[in-house]
Design a protein around this motif. Structure first.
Motif, short mmCIF file in Angstrom:
data_model
loop_
_atom_site.label_atom_id
_atom_site.label_comp_id
_atom_site.label_asym_id
_atom_site.label_seq_id
_atom_site.Cartn_x
_atom_site.Cartn_y
_atom_site.Cartn_z
N GLN A 152 0.84 -1.20 0.00
CA GLN A 152 0.00 0.00 0.00
C GLN A 152 0.87 1.25 0.00
O GLN A 152 1.79 1.38 0.81
CB GLN A 152 -0.94 0.01 1.21
CG GLN A 152 -1.89 1.20 1.23
CD GLN A 152 -2.93 1.10 2.31
OE1 GLN A 152 -3.47 0.03 2.58
NE2 GLN A 152 -3.23 2.23 2.95
N SER A 155 -1.84 7.61 -0.18
CA SER A 155 -3.07 7.96 -0.90
C SER A 155 -3.02 9.40 -1.40
O SER A 155 -2.20 10.21 -0.94
CB SER A 155 -4.28 7.76 0.01
OG SER A 155 -4.23 8.63 1.12
N VAL A 204 -10.71 9.81 -2.83
CA VAL A 204 -9.37 9.41 -2.40
C VAL A 204 -8.96 8.13 -3.12
O VAL A 204 -9.74 7.17 -3.20
CB VAL A 204 -9.33 9.18 -0.87
CG1 VAL A 204 -7.97 8.64 -0.44
CG2 VAL A 204 -9.63 10.49 -0.13
N VAL A 206 -6.19 5.09 -3.25
CA VAL A 206 -5.17 4.39 -2.46
C VAL A 206 -4.50 3.36 -3.37
O VAL A 206 -5.11 2.34 -3.71
CB VAL A 206 -5.78 3.70 -1.23
CG1 VAL A 206 -4.67 3.07 -0.38
CG2 VAL A 206 -6.62 4.67 -0.41
N GLU A 223 -11.06 4.06 -0.60
CA GLU A 223 -10.64 3.87 0.80
C GLU A 223 -11.12 2.55 1.38
O GLU A 223 -10.59 2.08 2.39
CB GLU A 223 -11.13 5.05 1.64
CG GLU A 223 -10.41 6.36 1.30
CD GLU A 223 -10.90 7.53 2.11
OE1 GLU A 223 -10.17 7.98 3.02
OE2 GLU A 223 -12.03 8.01 1.84
#
Length: 238
Positions: A152, A155, A204, A206, A223
């Motif tokens: 990950q 973001s 957003v 990510v 998200e």
């Protein structure tokens, strides 16, 4: 009948290596299909009158050679099938001697603007096109499978610069976003993009990055972890 327009690689379309960028190549193809639709009478006004829009579901772009700054090119496109909700379209980018620089396949869905759901392809929005045979290329599955756990990344929010006339993130912008996570010197031989949902202003994103073998996949998620788009770069075989 195939549609084409001629171009010349501009400074604004190249990267540090003076070669056409991937997102600029996708823009050439997107512009070519838009010009084709407008020329056939099946363009934005026609779609607006029927309350619908074409949205891309999948790109496959096979890269043979990226053209250089100042090089003359030909962008060409044609549809080869309409079925139920879907439209299927090929693209090629050619040099001035009409040698292949890139080949592409794309899958589109006709979307009802009121419901946001796919609608059956209407004769009025496709009658202007002439079908051509399917391009000779190695066709890849539309669904991109991810394995293992991705890394990950930080973001970020969708800005106005990412949007197109449909007020959601333009398909080429996802390609641009995903390039950030390629290793230095990575040369793409095949690009696959699967589009799953629309990202809009201030959403957003990510990114989750999956690296393995000769490929890098980037899942650009919301998200909740559901992808807006998955972008896969397969390394060019030397």
């Amino acid at each position: 009948m195939a549609y084409q327009f001629d171009g010349r690689i501009r400074f604004s379309e190249v990267g540090p290596d003076r070669k056409l960028t991937l997102v600029s190549l996708a823009d050439y193809f997107q512009d070519c299909s838009t010009f084709h639709s407008e020329a056939c009478g099946n363009g934005i006004d026609c779609l607006n009158a029927h309350g619908c829009v074409w949205m891309i579901l999948f790109w496959q772009i096979d890269l043979l050679r990226m053209p250089m700054l100042g090089e003359q090119v030909i962008s060409r496109t044609w549809p080869y099938e309409f079925q139920a909700f879907y439209g299927y379209r090929n693209f090629v980018l050619l040099d001035e001697e009409e040698k292949y620089l890139a080949k592409a396949n794309s899958v589109w869905a006709l979307i009802d603007l009121k419901t946001g759901r796919p609608m059956k392809v209407l004769p009025d929005v496709v009658d202007g096109y002439e079908m051509e045979p399917k391009l000779d290329m190695d066709y890849m599955p539309r669904k991109i499978r991810l394995s293992g756990e991705g890394e990950q990344m930080e973001s970020f929010r969708v800005g106005r610069q990412h949007l197109d006339t449909n007020h959601h993130v333009n398909n080429g912008q996802y390609i641009y976003m995903a390039e950030e996570y390629l290793p230095e010197g990575f040369e793409t031989g095949r690009l696959l993009v699967e589009y799953r949902q629309q990202a809009r202003l201030h959403d957003v994103i990510v990114p989750h990055v999956y690296r393995g073998g000769n490929e890098v996949s980037v899942s650009l998620c919301n998200e909740a972890g559901k992808p807006y788009a998955i972008v896969r770069h397969e390394k060019k075989v030397q």
